[in-house]
Design a protein around this motif. Structure first.
Motif, short mmCIF file in Angstrom:
data_model
loop_
_atom_site.label_atom_id
_atom_site.label_comp_id
_atom_site.label_asym_id
_atom_site.label_seq_id
_atom_site.Cartn_x
_atom_site.Cartn_y
_atom_site.Cartn_z
N GLN A 213 0.82 -1.21 0.00
CA GLN A 213 0.00 0.00 0.00
C GLN A 213 0.86 1.26 0.00
O GLN A 213 0.43 2.31 -0.48
CB GLN A 213 -0.94 -0.01 1.21
CG GLN A 213 -1.98 -1.13 1.17
CD GLN A 213 -2.95 -1.04 2.32
OE1 GLN A 213 -3.01 -0.03 3.02
NE2 GLN A 213 -3.73 -2.10 2.52
N GLN A 214 2.07 1.14 0.54
CA GLN A 214 2.97 2.29 0.59
C GLN A 214 4.34 1.90 0.05
O GLN A 214 4.77 0.75 0.19
CB GLN A 214 3.13 2.80 2.03
CG GLN A 214 1.83 3.28 2.66
CD GLN A 214 2.03 3.76 4.09
OE1 GLN A 214 3.13 3.66 4.63
NE2 GLN A 214 0.97 4.28 4.71
N HIS B 161 5.35 -0.35 -5.91
CA HIS B 161 4.58 -1.07 -4.90
C HIS B 161 4.70 -2.59 -5.04
O HIS B 161 4.13 -3.32 -4.23
CB HIS B 161 3.10 -0.68 -5.00
CG HIS B 161 2.84 0.75 -4.65
ND1 HIS B 161 2.54 1.17 -3.37
CD2 HIS B 161 2.86 1.87 -5.41
CE1 HIS B 161 2.37 2.48 -3.36
NE2 HIS B 161 2.55 2.94 -4.59
#
Length: 327
Positions: free
Chosen positions: A259-260, A279
């Motif tokens: 997600q990050q 990602h």
């Protein structure tokens, strides 16, 4: 008792050698020179009734030659072989009643006639009465999802329909042993899946023994728990496909969608990093550490998607054959 018993099976072909040019042609006419080409060299294995076994090797490894000796089409140069209690090259009636051979690049159906006519010819050859033949045709046609296609000329059938009709013709006499050489050759993905499902279902229903050669590893992984590997006429592996996969690939592939974004190098503590781009992260983790490391990854990073898989089996088997060729 094994239904297929092969011991030190060998086949050598005697071929003529000719030098190029006119002089070589004249010499060839007067005095021919020959050499022996080994195709199969001391192959041994046993297959129990009801087994489905994959027979793998590169082109020219000796697979089709072995199948032809097991079905009695060619005489071995040495060794012994028994199939269903018979010596294949003697071509006894009780042997022929118990086996079938399906080759993806050959056909037995009459091109310009409906497949049903070929089935009736096969039934007559095997001495199957009309009532029994009609019942078996209907049963196999339902399993193969064949209907009105059987009444159309074979030349008007699609490749997938023809292959299924070939299987029906080959199984009409209820053989105990199926020799299949590239049965899904040239078929599209959907047709391949249907043929594989049918073969697995037929094996469950009848207990038939299957020896399958294919260059499509999808056929092998879908149908064959056990594999035989042959290279340059010699058998060098006989065992579980799952165990072979584990030996060839001691790691599992783990793919993460994060997600990050994460800094480079932060995944090296969890396994071998094959890819870290944006990602997307792809790791190789030893099988014995998989559960522990995946749990650690999920606890530390916010993961939107995770996939765990074995490396592609065709790559593993291809690499094994290349190593065997380099010996």
């Amino acid at each position: 008792m094994p239904i297929i018993d092969v011991r030190q099976l060998r086949k050598h072909y005697r071929v003529a050698e000719k030098r190029p040019g006119l002089r070589g042609t004249l010499e060839h006419l007067v005095q021919r020179r020959h050499r022996d080409v080994p195709a199969v060299q001391g192959v041994s294995f046993q297959i129990e009734p009801g087994e489905m076994v994959g027979f793998l090797g590169p082109n020219g490894a000796g697979k089709t030659t072995t199948l032809k000796m097991l079905t009695g089409l060619i005489h071995p140069s040495g060794g012994s072989v028994q199939v269903a209690g018979c010596v294949p090259f003697q071509r006894q009636e009780r042997f022929l009643q118990q086996i079938t051979l399906v080759m993806g690049n050959r056909q037995q159906l009459i091109w310009d006639l409906p497949a049903l006519d070929s089935f009736r010819v096969n039934a007559a050859v095997y001495g199957i009465d009309d009532s029994t033949a009609e019942h078996r045709i209907a049963e196999l046609a339902e399993m193969l999802e064949l209907g009105s296609e059987l009444r159309r000329p074979v030349r008007k059938l699609s490749l997938g329909q023809r292959m299924k009709a070939e299987l029906l013709a080959a199984l009409l006499h209820r053989p105990a042993v199926l020799f299949l050489d590239e049965p899904t050759l040239g078929l599209d993905v959907n047709a391949q899946a249907r043929v594989r499902e049918f073969l697995a279902d037929y094996n469950r229903r009848t207990g038939a023994t299957v020896l399958l050669t294919s260059h499509d590893m999808g056929d092998i992984t879908a149908l064959c728990p056990r594999v035989l590997l042959i290279h340059q006429g010699r058998l060098f592996h006989d065992g579980s496909l799952e165990r072979l996969t584990q030996e060839l690939a001691p790691h599992r592939q783990v793919r993460l969608e994060l997600q990050q974004l994460q800094p480079a190098g932060c995944f090296e503590a969890y396994g071998l990093v094959d890819e870290h781009q944006g990602h997307h992260v792809r790791l190789r983790i030893p099988r014995q550490q998989l559960t522990e490391q995946v749990a650690a990854l999920l606890s530390r990073f916010e993961v939107s998607d995770l996939e765990v898989a074995d490396p592609p089996i065709d790559e593993l088997i291809g690499g094994l054959f290349r190593r065997e060729a380099g010996r």
